[in-house]
Design a protein around this motif. Structure first.
Motif, PDB file in Angstrom:
ATOM      1  N   ALA A 182       0.866  -1.264   0.105  1.00  0.00           N
ATOM      2  CA  ALA A 182       0.026   0.005   0.028  1.00  0.00           C
ATOM      3  C   ALA A 182       0.960   1.226   0.076  1.00  0.00           C
ATOM      4  O   ALA A 182       0.640   2.235  -0.530  1.00  0.00           O
ATOM      5  CB  ALA A 182      -0.936   0.019   1.150  1.00  0.00           C
ATOM      6  N   THR A 183       2.131   1.185   0.591  1.00  0.00           N
ATOM      7  CA  THR A 183       2.987   2.318   1.041  1.00  0.00           C
ATOM      8  C   THR A 183       3.590   2.718  -0.761  1.00  0.00           C
ATOM      9  O   THR A 183       3.605   3.737  -1.003  1.00  0.00           O
ATOM     10  CB  THR A 183       4.009   2.143   1.818  1.00  0.00           C
ATOM     11  OG1 THR A 183       3.421   1.980   3.186  1.00  0.00           O
ATOM     12  CG2 THR A 183       5.042   3.301   1.505  1.00  0.00           C
ATOM     13  N   LEU A 184       4.108   1.664  -1.430  1.00  0.00           N
ATOM     14  CA  LEU A 184       4.476   1.717  -2.634  1.00  0.00           C
ATOM     15  C   LEU A 184       3.487   2.394  -3.603  1.00  0.00           C
ATOM     16  O   LEU A 184       3.631   3.199  -4.562  1.00  0.00           O
ATOM     17  CB  LEU A 184       4.885   0.251  -3.251  1.00  0.00           C
ATOM     18  CG  LEU A 184       5.219   0.141  -4.925  1.00  0.00           C
ATOM     19  CD1 LEU A 184       6.140   0.941  -4.842  1.00  0.00           C
ATOM     20  CD2 LEU A 184       5.431  -1.421  -5.130  1.00  0.00           C
ATOM     21  N   ASP A 185       2.234   1.894  -3.455  1.00  0.00           N
ATOM     22  CA  ASP A 185       1.108   2.203  -4.406  1.00  0.00           C
ATOM     23  C   ASP A 185       0.948   3.727  -4.017  1.00  0.00           C
ATOM     24  O   ASP A 185       0.870   4.630  -5.025  1.00  0.00           O
ATOM     25  CB  ASP A 185      -0.251   1.590  -3.699  1.00  0.00           C
ATOM     26  CG  ASP A 185      -1.469   1.760  -4.782  1.00  0.00           C
ATOM     27  OD1 ASP A 185      -1.036   2.212  -5.921  1.00  0.00           O
ATOM     28  OD2 ASP A 185      -2.681   1.866  -4.439  1.00  0.00           O
ATOM     29  N   GLY A 186       0.908   4.125  -2.904  1.00  0.00           N
ATOM     30  CA  GLY A 186       0.938   5.735  -2.792  1.00  0.00           C
ATOM     31  C   GLY A 186       1.921   6.409  -2.952  1.00  0.00           C
ATOM     32  O   GLY A 186       1.937   7.581  -3.516  1.00  0.00           O
ATOM     33  N   LEU A 187       3.128   6.043  -2.872  1.00  0.00           N
ATOM     34  CA  LEU A 187       4.216   6.718  -3.297  1.00  0.00           C
ATOM     35  C   LEU A 187       4.273   6.812  -4.835  1.00  0.00           C
ATOM     36  O   LEU A 187       4.962   7.911  -5.340  1.00  0.00           O
ATOM     37  CB  LEU A 187       5.543   5.942  -2.766  1.00  0.00           C
ATOM     38  CG  LEU A 187       6.020   6.134  -1.189  1.00  0.00           C
ATOM     39  CD1 LEU A 187       7.157   5.265  -0.843  1.00  0.00           C
ATOM     40  CD2 LEU A 187       6.321   7.694  -0.847  1.00  0.00           C
ATOM     41  N   LEU A 188       4.042   5.867  -5.531  1.00  0.00           N
ATOM     42  CA  LEU A 188       3.923   6.052  -6.963  1.00  0.00           C
ATOM     43  C   LEU A 188       3.180   7.173  -7.573  1.00  0.00           C
ATOM     44  O   LEU A 188       2.969   7.365  -8.607  1.00  0.00           O
ATOM     45  CB  LEU A 188       3.653   4.631  -7.484  1.00  0.00           C
ATOM     46  CG  LEU A 188       4.767   3.568  -7.468  1.00  0.00           C
ATOM     47  CD1 LEU A 188       4.222   2.228  -8.038  1.00  0.00           C
ATOM     48  CD2 LEU A 188       5.929   4.003  -8.173  1.00  0.00           C
TER      49      LEU A 188
END
Length: 473
Positions: A182-188
């Motif tokens: 979820a963190t990767l999704d948001g950072l992208l």
């Protein structure tokens, strides 16, 4: 206790004290109806608003709505009141303050911001709440947009032309792989510049520590200018500071009465202790604001701690605004109202949620807070994502400091609807806003911005952060 009267369309209305006037002047909401303090009709509400407009601001200093002797929030408000800052508006009524605020907001931007900043310490929450009750939505937006409040730790929050976001990667079991994904999704999608903040599934100190280390590993490994937070109780976080955990922000839910704060397990002394503990670590690079505070209309009523002078119920919006006095005492990095989270018992539908979000943002910002909003609703409220689109757009026009974003706008751990990462992209592009400057510079450095400063559409497997979920799971 003063009695107030007003005749409207041939009907005479009587209000038994300032608490009653404030409650009945409030735009309709289910929480006040639940508390038994709402106006019985639109006519009575209009009559109360006429009465409120003529109330001198000094009456709020002379007639506290919640007793001074029994409530430490009232004592904080009265004892910290800055009479020198109050002087320019001391002779005004509530209606006069509304007019003064709108006239000030029409000045050139720098002059308006300086004037509103100067008067802020002289305004009590009750004065600001009273003015908001006789303002239209566009009035709330205009004054909030003219007000400037900034704070910083590793990113600067609240600068003009920016919209920051909390990246909220909650997981029902605090699974590290799920949180990292979820963190990767948001950072992208360019989110996380206000904070990457996790609501933990438990308040276990060990689980909280594990999550803090996970987020700090992400921050240091990818050299991201960001702050992290695991939203545990302040006592848990103080213990983790003492144990040497990588604590950036100290979180706590707060409210507008001593009794409601007691329901959260806190008082002013404990909150100050948490602030001092967080600051003692010196983890900031652009500032040392370390508190993250959440509020929400209805919290005092849900705790049975909403009664004021002579046992009369105080309306939920006034009590919410009193929580901002607690917040500004702590000089936080972030404050947000979880505006639709508490449920339809307090804000019934999209109309009430939208109005409350604009009120909370206006009041918090005018009182000197870097104010954000969780643009949200529960699944049993009479609201939908179209209402959230409307509130998000209006808040961006009002200069909101940050909003909360979750994968797909659906928080699978807390079970409510908020904004998605894509909603933040929409808002930034439609309103010409950017992330916090330090975070935007990082996005550019790792190749995630185009020439116009917009987030690139990058496939996860081609992302500079592609190893995130595998390496941290």
């Amino acid at each position: 206790m003063s009695t107030y009267r007003h005749s409207l369309s041939g009907t005479s209305y009587e209000f038994s004290g300032l608490v009653d006037v404030m409650a009945k002047a409030t735009p309709r909401r289910s929480g006040d109806e639940l508390a038994g303090c709402a106006a019985a009709s639109d006519s009575e509400r209009a009559a109360a608003q006429w009465v409120l407009a003529d109330v001198p601001l000094t009456e709020f200093l002379e007639q506290p709505l919640v007793p001074y002797e029994t409530d430490e929030v009232t004592r904080l408000i009265i004892d910290s009141h800055d009479r020198e800052a109050f002087a320019p508006v001391a002779g005004l009524t509530v209606g006069g303050l509304r007019d003064w605020l709108l006239a000030t907001a029409s000045l050139p931007a720098a002059d308006a911001a300086a004037t509103l900043t100067a008067v802020s310490p002289g305004l009590t929450p009750e004065m600001v709440a009273a003015a908001s009750k006789i303002m239209r939505n566009q009035d709330l937006i205009a004054v909030a947009a003219a007000t400037r409040v900034t704070a910083g730790l590793r990113t600067t929050i609240g600068l003009p032309g920016t919209l920051a976001t909390r990246l909220q990667p909650n997981h029902p079991t605090d699974d590290p792989t799920g949180i990292a994904a979820a963190t990767l999704d948001g950072l992208l999608l360019g989110c996380g510049d206000a904070v990457i903040g996790i609501n933990p599934a438990t308040d276990s100190p060990q689980a909280t520590s594990d999550l803090l280390h996970l987020l700090d590993d992400i921050r240091t490994r990818y050299e991201i200018p960001m702050q992290s937070c695991v939203l545990s109780h302040v006592t848990t976080t103080i213990g983790l500071v003492e144990a040497g955990a990588p604590v950036d922000l100290v979180f706590q839910s707060i409210a507008g009465t001593e009794g409601a704060n007691r329901g959260f397990g806190v008082d002013l002394a404990l909150l100050r202790e948490g602030n001092e503990a967080g600051r003692s670590l010196g983890r900031g690079t652009v500032g040392n604001n370390v508190m993250y505070l959440e509020t929400g209309q209805g919290s005092a009523l849900s705790a049975g701690a909403h009664l004021g002078v002579d046992g009369a119920p105080v309306d939920q919006q006034t009590l919410e605004t009193r929580a901002y006095a607690v917040a500004r005492e702590l000089e936080p990095l972030l404050v947000n109202t979880v505006v639709g989270f508490i449920g339809p018992e307090y804000l019934y539908d999209g109309k009430q949620i939208i109005r409350a979000g604009l009120e909370d943002h206006f009041c918090g910002k005018l009182l000197g807070l870097p104010m954000g909003v969780d643009v949200c609703y529960t699944n049993h409220a009479e609201a939908d994502q179209d209402d959230m689109d409307t509130l998000l757009t209006l808040l961006c026009a009002a200069g909101v400091a940050f909003v909360i974003t979750v994968p797909g706008a659906d928080d699978v751990m807390l079970g409510y609807q908020s904004l998605s990462f894509h909603d933040a992209l929409y808002a930034r592009r439609a309103m010409g806003l950017t992330p916090a400057p330090e975070f935007a510079a990082w996005l550019d450095r790792v190749g995630m911005l185009d020439a116009a400063g917009r987030i690139l559409d990058i496939e996860p497997e081609r992302s500079p952060l592609r190893a995130l979920t595998g390496s941290l799971s």
